[in-house]
Write a protein that holds these residues in place. Structure first.
Motif, PDB file in Angstrom:
ATOM      1  N   LEU A 155      50.661  34.784  23.325  1.00 28.70           N
ATOM      2  CA  LEU A 155      50.541  33.754  22.286  1.00 28.70           C
ATOM      3  C   LEU A 155      51.665  32.736  22.417  1.00 28.70           C
ATOM      4  CD1 LEU A 155      49.452  35.676  19.063  1.00 28.70           C
ATOM      5  CD2 LEU A 155      48.121  34.059  20.434  1.00 28.70           C
ATOM      6  N   TYR A 156      52.885  33.220  22.705  1.00 27.18           N
ATOM      7  CA  TYR A 156      54.015  32.304  22.860  1.00 27.18           C
ATOM      8  C   TYR A 156      53.742  31.308  23.995  1.00 27.18           C
ATOM      9  CZ  TYR A 156      58.599  30.469  24.058  1.00 27.18           C
ATOM     10  OH  TYR A 156      59.627  29.607  24.344  1.00 27.18           O
ATOM     11  N   ALA A 157      53.258  31.833  25.121  1.00 27.42           N
ATOM     12  CA  ALA A 157      53.003  30.971  26.282  1.00 27.42           C
ATOM     13  C   ALA A 157      51.963  29.905  25.932  1.00 27.42           C
ATOM     14  CB  ALA A 157      52.537  31.810  27.468  1.00 27.42           C
ATOM     15  N   ALA A 158      50.864  30.333  25.308  1.00 22.06           N
ATOM     16  CA  ALA A 158      49.785  29.389  25.011  1.00 22.06           C
ATOM     17  C   ALA A 158      50.230  28.376  23.960  1.00 22.06           C
ATOM     18  CB  ALA A 158      48.555  30.151  24.527  1.00 22.06           C
ATOM     19  N   TRP A 159      50.910  28.879  22.918  1.00 19.01           N
ATOM     20  CA  TRP A 159      51.348  27.972  21.843  1.00 19.01           C
ATOM     21  C   TRP A 159      52.316  26.920  22.400  1.00 19.01           C
ATOM     22  CZ3 TRP A 159      55.689  26.147  19.401  1.00 19.01           C
ATOM     23  CH2 TRP A 159      55.472  25.508  18.172  1.00 19.01           C
ATOM     24  N   THR A 160      53.261  27.377  23.226  1.00 20.38           N
ATOM     25  CA  THR A 160      54.248  26.439  23.770  1.00 20.38           C
ATOM     26  C   THR A 160      53.573  25.412  24.678  1.00 20.38           C
ATOM     27  OG1 THR A 160      55.701  28.350  23.841  1.00 20.38           O
ATOM     28  CG2 THR A 160      56.542  26.337  24.798  1.00 20.38           C
ATOM     29  N   ALA A 161      52.628  25.894  25.513  1.00 24.88           N
ATOM     30  CA  ALA A 161      51.932  24.947  26.398  1.00 24.88           C
ATOM     31  C   ALA A 161      51.215  23.888  25.567  1.00 24.88           C
ATOM     32  CB  ALA A 161      50.942  25.698  27.277  1.00 24.88           C
ATOM     33  N   THR A 216      38.751  38.065  26.253  1.00 22.86           N
ATOM     34  CA  THR A 216      38.575  36.765  25.620  1.00 22.86           C
ATOM     35  C   THR A 216      39.654  35.800  26.098  1.00 22.86           C
ATOM     36  OG1 THR A 216      38.256  38.230  23.757  1.00 22.86           O
ATOM     37  CG2 THR A 216      37.894  35.887  23.371  1.00 22.86           C
ATOM     38  N   PRO A 217      39.287  34.569  26.460  1.00 20.70           N
ATOM     39  CA  PRO A 217      40.309  33.593  26.883  1.00 20.70           C
ATOM     40  C   PRO A 217      41.043  32.993  25.681  1.00 20.70           C
ATOM     41  CG  PRO A 217      38.138  32.607  27.030  1.00 20.70           C
ATOM     42  CD  PRO A 217      37.927  34.031  26.572  1.00 20.70           C
ATOM     43  N   VAL A 218      41.801  33.844  24.985  1.00 19.76           N
ATOM     44  CA  VAL A 218      42.490  33.393  23.775  1.00 19.76           C
ATOM     45  C   VAL A 218      43.532  32.325  24.103  1.00 19.76           C
ATOM     46  CG1 VAL A 218      44.045  34.122  21.916  1.00 19.76           C
ATOM     47  CG2 VAL A 218      42.093  35.538  22.544  1.00 19.76           C
ATOM     48  N   GLY A 219      44.206  32.502  25.240  1.00 17.84           N
ATOM     49  CA  GLY A 219      45.246  31.537  25.612  1.00 17.84           C
ATOM     50  C   GLY A 219      44.702  30.125  25.674  1.00 17.84           C
ATOM     51  N   ARG A 257      46.331  33.778  34.581  1.00 23.17           N
ATOM     52  CA  ARG A 257      45.077  34.455  34.200  1.00 23.17           C
ATOM     53  C   ARG A 257      45.380  35.585  33.225  1.00 23.17           C
ATOM     54  NH1 ARG A 257      43.454  33.309  39.325  1.00 23.17           N
ATOM     55  NH2 ARG A 257      44.336  35.216  40.223  1.00 23.17           N
ATOM     56  N   ARG A 258      46.428  36.346  33.522  1.00 21.24           N
ATOM     57  CA  ARG A 258      46.797  37.456  32.630  1.00 21.24           C
ATOM     58  C   ARG A 258      47.164  36.933  31.247  1.00 21.24           C
ATOM     59  NH1 ARG A 258      50.055  39.620  37.100  1.00 21.24           N
ATOM     60  NH2 ARG A 258      49.161  41.588  37.809  1.00 21.24           N
ATOM     61  N   LEU A 259      47.923  35.830  31.219  1.00 20.90           N
ATOM     62  CA  LEU A 259      48.368  35.279  29.933  1.00 20.90           C
ATOM     63  C   LEU A 259      47.179  34.777  29.117  1.00 20.90           C
ATOM     64  CD1 LEU A 259      51.528  33.316  31.126  1.00 20.90           C
ATOM     65  CD2 LEU A 259      51.517  35.177  29.455  1.00 20.90           C
ATOM     66  N   ASN A 260      46.179  34.269  29.809  1.00 21.94           N
ATOM     67  CA  ASN A 260      45.037  33.661  29.126  1.00 21.94           C
ATOM     68  C   ASN A 260      44.166  34.698  28.441  1.00 21.94           C
ATOM     69  OD1 ASN A 260      43.075  31.827  28.351  1.00 21.94           O
ATOM     70  ND2 ASN A 260      42.020  31.907  30.330  1.00 21.94           N
ATOM     71  N   ARG A 261      43.939  35.832  29.126  1.00 24.87           N
ATOM     72  CA  ARG A 261      42.913  36.780  28.652  1.00 24.87           C
ATOM     73  C   ARG A 261      43.467  37.772  27.635  1.00 24.87           C
ATOM     74  NH1 ARG A 261      37.826  35.077  30.142  1.00 24.87           N
ATOM     75  NH2 ARG A 261      38.164  33.792  32.000  1.00 24.87           N
ATOM     76  N   PHE A 262      42.733  37.943  26.554  1.00 23.53           N
ATOM     77  CA  PHE A 262      43.078  38.940  25.545  1.00 23.53           C
ATOM     78  C   PHE A 262      42.082  40.084  25.597  1.00 23.53           C
ATOM     79  CE2 PHE A 262      46.176  37.689  22.155  1.00 23.53           C
ATOM     80  CZ  PHE A 262      46.796  36.711  22.911  1.00 23.53           C
TER      81      PHE A 262
END
Lengths: 257, 181
Positions: B97-103, A27-30, B63-68
């Protein structure tokens, strides 16, 4: 950010297929978190004015009873904020403070603190409104009406404006002569029923009750009558010269006078 | 890239503190200079990341950071219940989550900051709202970045990895068991 693990158990491509599923897919959660933050931010901007009012009221009530002063660090907790445009401001007191009055006047002069205190004092209790948004309700100011000092100096015909300078060496302000003669414009010596502290612009600051607080120059040291309005410090960077509260700088705050 | 972002974020937070906290404001003064440094460090904050997009390795990391995946949910559950057994690839779910939240936070801070920087861009109600969001989110960002630094301070091996790009196999096996490449 980019690194490589020296993993003893890693066997290259044999593991790669399994992992590619977990590392590059899923899932693209980011992306959703980023978009969600932007959405929340936009919602916050839309709801901000209403939320701000609620927060102001709540914090205002708490801050009055908070002995630690920590609530003062939160946004919108009320109270004054310190702004200075210079690195440091000298201290002036009883012996070395002087307020000069000059320019297009018949009798240029200079006042010590004791001279200013000897003149009749007016007291005003109004809200203070800063152009950056903070507002402090019912703040008493006491001092000499500016019009009294102007009359004492004898304004010459042809004078149109008054320029104020400050002993921080940089700040300046201006009013039209008509604005300067208003009864709610003071050369203030006291604020909140005490002598004005250095941080608040003491020993003497201007107090222009109906205008945004940047007009109320701190550390006032010079009053010069001029033939035209010369924009003050912040006004050269875009603030309105006629800084009426609620009718300038694109803001609609409740008037303070 | 990390250093550039960290330096700009540090400047943003430091100047924000000076603009915001009266004792620091009294100490530093020079309000106009501080405002300019804050504005420019703020708009430049996304630049190191954008520059990083030229690197294939960095794009792979994004890409790695994005995908869960399933193991990320397992990692989060384990953290919430304070259990061991926290499977992670190169980045664990917390780092993602930290990376996405901060962005997201940087983008929101830049947007609301620009609304306040150029007052004629938008009507007044927007600006009031922008100020509200900018002030409160700034407190959250400061807290979250402080948390980031605290986590890093407790993990010398992760710091070594950030500096040199190499970590030991034992550490990777323990902290990031699913990391393969």
């Amino acid at each position: 950010m980019v690194g490589r693990a020296l993993v003893p158990g890693a066997r290259g491509w044999s593991n790669r297929r399994v992992d590619s599923e977990s590392e590059d897919h899923g899932t693209p959660v980011g992306r959703r978190v980023v978009l969600g933050m932007i959405g929340l931010g936009a919602a916050g901007v839309a709801a901000g004015p209403y939320l701000q009012r609620g927060v102001d009221a709540a914090l205002g009530a708490v801050a009055g009873k908070d002995p630690t002063g920590l609530t003062g660090l939160l946004p919108g907790a009320g109270g004054f904020r310190y702004y200075s445009v210079t690195a440091s401001v000298p201290h002036r007191g009883e012996t070395d403070y002087r307020l000069t009055v000059d320019g297009l006047v018949d009798r240029p002069g200079s006042y010590r603190l004791a001279d200013l205190r000897a003149l009749p004092q007016d007291r005003l209790v109004r809200d203070v409104q800063c152009v950056t948004g903070w507002r402090v309700p019912h703040t008493p100011f006491e001092g000499v009406r500016l019009s009294r000092l102007l009359d004492a100096a004898g304004v010459r015909p042809g004078a149109r404006a008054v320029r104020f300078t400050c002993f921080d060496g940089a700040y300046s302000e201006s009013l039209t002569l008509e604005q300067a003669r208003r009864s709610d414009v003071l050369v203030a010596l006291r604020m909140q029923d005490a002598g004005i502290s250095h941080a608040h612009g003491g020993p003497v600051r201007l107090y222009v009750a109906p205008m945004y607080f940047y007009k109320s120059a701190k550390w006032l040291s010079g009053i010069t009558v001029t033939d035209k309005v010369e924009p003050g410090y912040w006004e050269r960077y875009g603030y309105d010269v006629d800084g009426w509260v609620g009718r300038s700088n694109g803001r609609d705050d409740a008037p303070t006078a | 890239m990390h250093r550039g972002t960290a330096a700009l974020m540090g400047v943003c937070l430091a100047t924000a503190a000076v603009l915001y906290l009266p004792p620091l404001a009294e100490l530093v003064g020079r309000r106009r200079t501080v405002v300019m440094v804050h504005e420019w460090s703020g708009v430049l904050l996304p630049v190191p990341l954008l520059a990083g997009l030229f690197s294939a390795a960095f794009r792979a990391d994004l890409r790695r950071l994005n995908r869960f995946a399933g193991h990320d949910r397992q990692w989060l559950r384990a953290v919430l219940r304070r259990r061991t057994g926290r499977p992670a690839g190169k980045f664990n779910a917390g780092q993602k989550l930290y990376a996405a939240w901060t962005a997201g936070a940087v983008l929101v801070m830049a947007g609301t900051g620009l609304l306040m920087w150029f007052p004629h861009l938008a009507p007044l109600v927007w600006r009031t709202g922008a100020g509200f969001v900018h002030d409160w989110l700034a407190l959250l960002v400061a807290a979250v970045v402080a948390g980031h630094l605290w986590m890093a301070s407790r993990d010398p091996e992760a710091r070594l990895g950030m500096r040199t790009g190499e970590v030991s196999g034992r550490w990777a096996e323990r902290e990031h068991p699913l990391w393969r490449d």
